[in-house]
Design a protein around this motif. Structure first.
Motif, PDB file in Angstrom:
ATOM      1  N   ARG A   1     -12.700   0.891  20.707  1.00  0.00           N
ATOM      2  CA  ARG A   1     -12.347   2.305  20.719  1.00  0.00           C
ATOM      3  C   ARG A   1     -12.616   2.936  22.085  1.00  0.00           C
TER       4      ARG A   1
ATOM      5  N   THR B   1      -2.527   3.889  22.272  1.00  0.00           N
ATOM      6  CA  THR B   1      -2.772   2.441  22.254  1.00  0.00           C
ATOM      7  C   THR B   1      -2.659   1.818  23.637  1.00  0.00           C
TER       8      THR B   1
ATOM      9  N   ASP C   1     -16.171  -2.063  21.682  1.00  0.00           N
ATOM     10  CA  ASP C   1     -16.139  -1.536  20.325  1.00  0.00           C
ATOM     11  C   ASP C   1     -14.711  -1.349  19.814  1.00  0.00           C
TER      12      ASP C   1
ATOM     13  N   GLY D   1     -10.007  -1.964  23.306  1.00  0.00           N
ATOM     14  CA  GLY D   1      -9.188  -1.365  22.262  1.00  0.00           C
ATOM     15  C   GLY D   1      -7.768  -1.063  22.690  1.00  0.00           C
TER      16      GLY D   1
END
Length: 167
Positions: A44, A80, A42, A120
């Motif tokens: 995330r 990140t 996804d 992600g």
């Protein structure tokens, strides 16, 4: 003209890592079947990977996607990047994941890149150690991501305040 609703977009990133053709020799000639390694995420922190097998490539990819969605796991991310270094193992495949500074990008080969981008992760250094078979590399990358834990998660599990942990 009949109204047909658009197929709903699941919001998942789907990446085909590898497609393999297998030939079975039978009386009338060769019979081909295909297997596809698919990674779904996804973007995330949720990611899953699976293998789909079928007589045709699109069907193998569809089966792999369905299985990958069922096998999704939640990964702890630190912004990140990943919170710490980890080595994932599967069979003779080993994958090293190392946090990187913001703006570095994903430094990874095809199989590992597909897994971490679907999860992600935007900044990461990786190295494939041992086998470079895509099956083992994808599963080793999933293992390494599964080892990721944020300091606050570890503190909560141990029942201590996060300040007491030595990082």
């Amino acid at each position: 003209m009949a109204y047909r609703p658009e197929p709903e977009d699941s919001g998942f990133l789907e990446k085909v890592v590898h497609v393999n053709r297998v030939a079975k020799v039978v009386k009338g000639g060769r019979r081909f079947s295909f297997s596809a390694i698919v990674v779904v995420g996804d973007g995330r922190g949720k990611v899953g990977a699976a293998l789909g097998k079928a007589a045709e490539v699109p069907e193998a990819i569809r089966k792999g996607t369905e299985r990958a969605k069922k096998a999704m796991v939640q990964v702890d991310l630190a912004g990140t990047t990943v919170p710490h270094q980890a080595v994932g193992k599967h069979g003779s495949g080993r994958v090293l994941l190392k946090p990187a500074a913001k703006g570095t990008g994903v430094i990874a080969g095809g199989s590992v890149r597909a897994v971490v981008e679907a999860a992600g992760v935007k900044d990461l250094l990786t190295k494939v150690l041992g086998s470079n078979n895509p099956h083992n590399v994808v599963r080793a990358a999933m293992d390494a991501l599964g080892q990721m834990k944020l300091a606050r998660t570890v503190a909560r599990e141990r029942g201590v305040p996060p300040e007491r942990l030595r990082v």
